[in-house]
Scaffold this motif. Structure first.
Motif, PDB file in Angstrom:
ATOM      1  N   VAL A  75       7.149   9.038   2.456  1.00 55.54           N
ATOM      2  CA  VAL A  75       6.249   7.923   2.775  1.00 55.54           C
ATOM      3  C   VAL A  75       7.024   7.054   3.929  1.00 55.54           C
ATOM      4  O   VAL A  75       8.005   6.803   3.877  1.00 55.54           O
ATOM      5  CB  VAL A  75       5.798   7.015   1.694  1.00 55.54           C
ATOM      6  CG1 VAL A  75       5.655   5.620   2.154  1.00 55.54           C
ATOM      7  CG2 VAL A  75       5.108   7.637   0.660  1.00 55.54           C
ATOM      8  N   PRO A  78       2.209  11.728   2.406  1.00 57.07           N
ATOM      9  CA  PRO A  78       2.923  12.053   1.134  1.00 57.07           C
ATOM     10  C   PRO A  78       2.329  13.573   0.669  1.00 57.07           C
ATOM     11  O   PRO A  78       3.016  14.544   0.081  1.00 57.07           O
ATOM     12  CB  PRO A  78       2.449  11.182   0.299  1.00 57.07           C
ATOM     13  CG  PRO A  78       2.175  10.065   1.082  1.00 57.07           C
ATOM     14  CD  PRO A  78       1.899  10.459   2.552  1.00 57.07           C
ATOM     15  N   GLU A  79       1.079  13.882   1.107  1.00 52.98           N
ATOM     16  CA  GLU A  79       0.393  15.101   0.597  1.00 52.98           C
ATOM     17  C   GLU A  79       0.927  16.235   1.499  1.00 52.98           C
ATOM     18  O   GLU A  79       0.985  17.480   0.880  1.00 52.98           O
ATOM     19  CB  GLU A  79      -1.163  15.007   0.707  1.00 52.98           C
ATOM     20  CG  GLU A  79      -1.675  16.261   0.269  1.00 52.98           C
ATOM     21  CD  GLU A  79      -3.147  16.271   0.569  1.00 52.98           C
ATOM     22  OE1 GLU A  79      -4.009  17.420   0.642  1.00 52.98           O
ATOM     23  OE2 GLU A  79      -3.875  15.038   0.843  1.00 52.98           O
ATOM     24  N   ASN A 101      10.387   7.518  -0.887  1.00 53.54           N
ATOM     25  CA  ASN A 101       9.894   6.285   0.099  1.00 53.54           C
ATOM     26  C   ASN A 101      10.568   5.688   0.887  1.00 53.54           C
ATOM     27  O   ASN A 101      11.684   4.996   0.578  1.00 53.54           O
ATOM     28  CB  ASN A 101       9.579   5.113  -1.143  1.00 53.54           C
ATOM     29  CG  ASN A 101       8.931   3.877  -0.589  1.00 53.54           C
ATOM     30  OD1 ASN A 101       8.677   3.985   0.804  1.00 53.54           O
ATOM     31  ND2 ASN A 101       8.592   2.976  -1.422  1.00 53.54           N
ATOM     32  N   CYS A 136       0.539   8.576   8.186  1.00 54.84           N
ATOM     33  CA  CYS A 136       1.131   7.926   7.095  1.00 54.84           C
ATOM     34  C   CYS A 136       0.617   7.985   5.801  1.00 54.84           C
ATOM     35  O   CYS A 136       1.193   8.334   4.766  1.00 54.84           O
ATOM     36  CB  CYS A 136       1.719   6.560   7.396  1.00 54.84           C
ATOM     37  SG  CYS A 136       2.993   6.405   8.625  1.00 54.84           S
ATOM     38  N   ARG A 137      -0.589   7.958   5.603  1.00 58.18           N
ATOM     39  CA  ARG A 137      -1.556   7.863   4.614  1.00 58.18           C
ATOM     40  C   ARG A 137      -1.641   9.443   4.143  1.00 58.18           C
ATOM     41  O   ARG A 137      -1.752   9.575   2.992  1.00 58.18           O
ATOM     42  CB  ARG A 137      -2.809   7.516   4.742  1.00 58.18           C
ATOM     43  CG  ARG A 137      -3.036   6.086   4.775  1.00 58.18           C
ATOM     44  CD  ARG A 137      -4.416   5.403   4.963  1.00 58.18           C
ATOM     45  NE  ARG A 137      -4.461   3.930   4.893  1.00 58.18           N
ATOM     46  CZ  ARG A 137      -5.180   3.199   5.442  1.00 58.18           C
ATOM     47  NH1 ARG A 137      -6.266   3.518   6.386  1.00 58.18           N
ATOM     48  NH2 ARG A 137      -5.340   1.804   5.058  1.00 58.18           N
ATOM     49  N   ALA A 160       2.414   6.684  -6.477  1.00 59.77           N
ATOM     50  CA  ALA A 160       1.199   7.585  -7.194  1.00 59.77           C
ATOM     51  C   ALA A 160       1.770   8.952  -6.835  1.00 59.77           C
ATOM     52  O   ALA A 160       1.232   9.909  -7.664  1.00 59.77           O
ATOM     53  CB  ALA A 160       0.336   7.142  -6.506  1.00 59.77           C
ATOM     54  N   THR A 161       2.305   9.402  -5.838  1.00 62.75           N
ATOM     55  CA  THR A 161       2.498  10.873  -5.310  1.00 62.75           C
ATOM     56  C   THR A 161       3.730  11.356  -5.883  1.00 62.75           C
ATOM     57  O   THR A 161       4.202  12.417  -5.401  1.00 62.75           O
ATOM     58  CB  THR A 161       2.152  10.849  -3.935  1.00 62.75           C
ATOM     59  OG1 THR A 161       3.065  10.283  -3.120  1.00 62.75           O
ATOM     60  CG2 THR A 161       0.777  10.684  -3.491  1.00 62.75           C
ATOM     61  N   GLU A 201       0.759  -1.117  -0.031  1.00 67.53           N
ATOM     62  CA  GLU A 201      -0.078  -0.141   0.151  1.00 67.53           C
ATOM     63  C   GLU A 201       0.984   1.032   0.027  1.00 67.53           C
ATOM     64  O   GLU A 201       0.588   2.141  -0.911  1.00 67.53           O
ATOM     65  CB  GLU A 201      -0.950  -0.044   1.328  1.00 67.53           C
ATOM     66  CG  GLU A 201      -1.690   1.437   1.201  1.00 67.53           C
ATOM     67  CD  GLU A 201      -2.576   1.367   2.701  1.00 67.53           C
ATOM     68  OE1 GLU A 201      -3.104   2.663   2.771  1.00 67.53           O
ATOM     69  OE2 GLU A 201      -2.723   0.184   3.445  1.00 67.53           O
ATOM     70  N   MET A 202       2.030   1.203   0.904  1.00 64.61           N
ATOM     71  CA  MET A 202       2.498   2.692   0.873  1.00 64.61           C
ATOM     72  C   MET A 202       3.653   2.845  -0.246  1.00 64.61           C
ATOM     73  O   MET A 202       3.794   3.917  -0.587  1.00 64.61           O
ATOM     74  CB  MET A 202       3.486   2.534   2.453  1.00 64.61           C
ATOM     75  CG  MET A 202       2.626   2.616   3.454  1.00 64.61           C
ATOM     76  SD  MET A 202       1.487   4.073   3.544  1.00 64.61           S
ATOM     77  CE  MET A 202       0.196   3.782   4.789  1.00 64.61           C
ATOM     78  N   LEU A 218       1.612   4.042  -2.835  1.00 70.69           N
ATOM     79  CA  LEU A 218       1.234   5.654  -2.541  1.00 70.69           C
ATOM     80  C   LEU A 218       2.447   6.531  -2.678  1.00 70.69           C
ATOM     81  O   LEU A 218       2.531   7.389  -3.165  1.00 70.69           O
ATOM     82  CB  LEU A 218       0.929   5.689  -1.232  1.00 70.69           C
ATOM     83  CG  LEU A 218       0.442   7.199  -0.661  1.00 70.69           C
ATOM     84  CD1 LEU A 218      -0.876   7.566  -1.459  1.00 70.69           C
ATOM     85  CD2 LEU A 218       0.090   6.910   0.846  1.00 70.69           C
ATOM     86  N   SER A 221       6.391  10.730  -4.174  1.00 69.74           N
ATOM     87  CA  SER A 221       7.280  10.872  -2.964  1.00 69.74           C
ATOM     88  C   SER A 221       8.247  10.009  -2.650  1.00 69.74           C
ATOM     89  O   SER A 221       8.616   9.018  -3.303  1.00 69.74           O
ATOM     90  CB  SER A 221       6.075  10.679  -1.478  1.00 69.74           C
ATOM     91  OG  SER A 221       5.026  11.500  -1.561  1.00 69.74           O
TER      92      SER A 221
END
Length: 396
Positions: free
Chosen positions: A357, A351-352, A41, A347-348, A36-37, A29-30, A33, A39
């Motif tokens: 992450v 990234p925003e 990792n 954590c979710r 997708a962003t 999942e992370m 993420l 970020s």
């Protein structure tokens, strides 16, 4: 309109109920993420640089010369089993017969799975130190056994084991202790006194022990002590390690166990029905890697220690409570000083907020509340990546 057909397989859920509670791993999942962003990792624990060039060349040479391109021997190629046995002797003074006391696996993950599937039956209890790597719980469930967590608790900047709590957790149904030191995710390294007490308990209660020691060469203060080296432990201990963490080739999936012949035979009986064999050409390369000089291991450890300090200092500057690890390549922090209470939600959203992450530790606990505000960060990345992550985290 055609009549509705019955669900395939009947009304029972398709997924084995022992696995129903696990879902997709938090790492998948992370990492998705992060992709997708765009970020940084710092979640999943893999390096962003490859290991020694001469070892990569050895793998290429093996492929091109036809070594390992077909099924290797079930226990692993003799060259690698010999190298593993010599590694144990070189670093720890532990003598193992490469023909009967060494088994090569598809990474440490398969070694854990095969060990637990081989040694456990329904009704058995397994004591594990939580927080624990997520595959432990899944493998115990697949074996039909019951996990009994003993919680490592934060104290004075580190995570500690309550030996009285460990002793109290042992019941007549306890079959096995599953230990991990150096410990992922907390970075704890069990002390010689703690290991001695664990060994005494295992001997007294006649328990099997499976030890995950994949971070054996990443102990920053002090030295790694295999549990199998303590009195009464060699004959009851399955010691697990792997090449991925030590040589930075995590995708090669070369792991191993060392144990007495009867334990190796039991684990091999399960392993042969999982992957049978794996990583043929890479086995030849890792056989060479295990003979690298002490300077390699010392430089590897020093490099990661410096990276640990870069990220730990950056996290502290960003306002986290930092538990500076004595081993592994993970740092656990507490987000409570930032006014946060839920590590998963944090954590979710991270990234925003700042393009980084991390992994929420609560997924590694049975007692979720014990890790609700803990977050894990990987520092096995390039120095410039860690410095940029630290700069981004200061936005918090």
């Amino acid at each position: 309109m055609a009549p509705m057909s019955a669900p395939v397989g009947g009304s029972r859920p398709l997924l084995n109920r022992r696995l129903a509670s696990f879902g997709t791993t938090i790492f998948a999942e992370m990492s998705a993420l992060a992709a997708a962003t765009g970020s940084i990792n710092l979640g999943q624990g893999f390096p962003d640089t490859d290991g020694p060039a001469e070892i990569a060349e050895a793998a290429s040479r093996a492929v091109l010369s036809g070594r390992g391109n077909q099924y290797p021997p079930g226990p692993g190629i003799p060259e690698l089993r010999t190298a593993i046995a010599r590694h144990q002797q070189r670093f720890y003074g532990l003598a193992y017969d490469p023909d009967t006391e060494v088994l090569v696996t598809a990474g440490a993950t398969e070694a854990i799975a095969a060990s637990l599937l081989a040694l456990l039956e329904p009704g058995d209890e397994v004591i594990a130190l939580e927080p624990y790597y997520d595959s432990y719980a899944a493998c115990i469930a697949m074996a039909g056994a019951t996990r009994v967590p003993v919680t490592l608790r934060p104290d004075a900047g580190a995570f500690t084991l309550d030996l009285d709590e460990l002793r109290a957790a042992v019941t007549p149904r306890t079959r096995l202790l599953l230990l991990n030191t150096p410990h992922n995710p907390t970075g704890t390294v069990l002390t010689p006194a703690e290991l001695a007490a664990i060994a005494e308990l295992a001997v007294e209660r006649n328990l099997l022990v499976v030890t995950d020691e994949v971070y054996e060469h990443l102990v920053f203060e002090g030295a790694h002590v295999p549990l199998a080296s303590l009195p009464g432990m060699r004959e009851r201990t399955v010691t697990i390690s792997s090449a991925g963490k030590t040589f930075s080739f995590t995708g090669w999936k070369v792991g191993w166990i060392t144990a007495p012949p009867e334990l190796v035979s039991a684990v091999r009986s399960a392993k042969q029905f999982l992957t049978y064999v794996s990583s043929g050409p890479f086995q030849y390369a890792i056989a060479e890697a295990l003979y690298l000089p002490d300077s390699y291991y010392e430089g590897f450890r020093a490099d990661l220690a410096a990276k640990r300090d870069i990220l730990a200092d950056g996290l502290a500057a960003a306002g986290f409570e930092v538990f500076r690890p004595r081993g592994t390549y993970f740092i656990t922090t507490d987000i409570a000083p930032l006014g946060e209470k839920d590590g998963l939600a944090f954590c979710r959203a991270l990234p925003e907020h700042c393009g980084v992450v991390a992994i929420p530790n609560q997924v590694f606990y049975d007692h979720r509340s014990a890790g609700a505000t803990q977050v894990r960060w990987a520092f096995c990345k390039k120095t410039e990546v860690l410095e940029e992550a630290a700069a981004r985290l200061r936005r918090l």
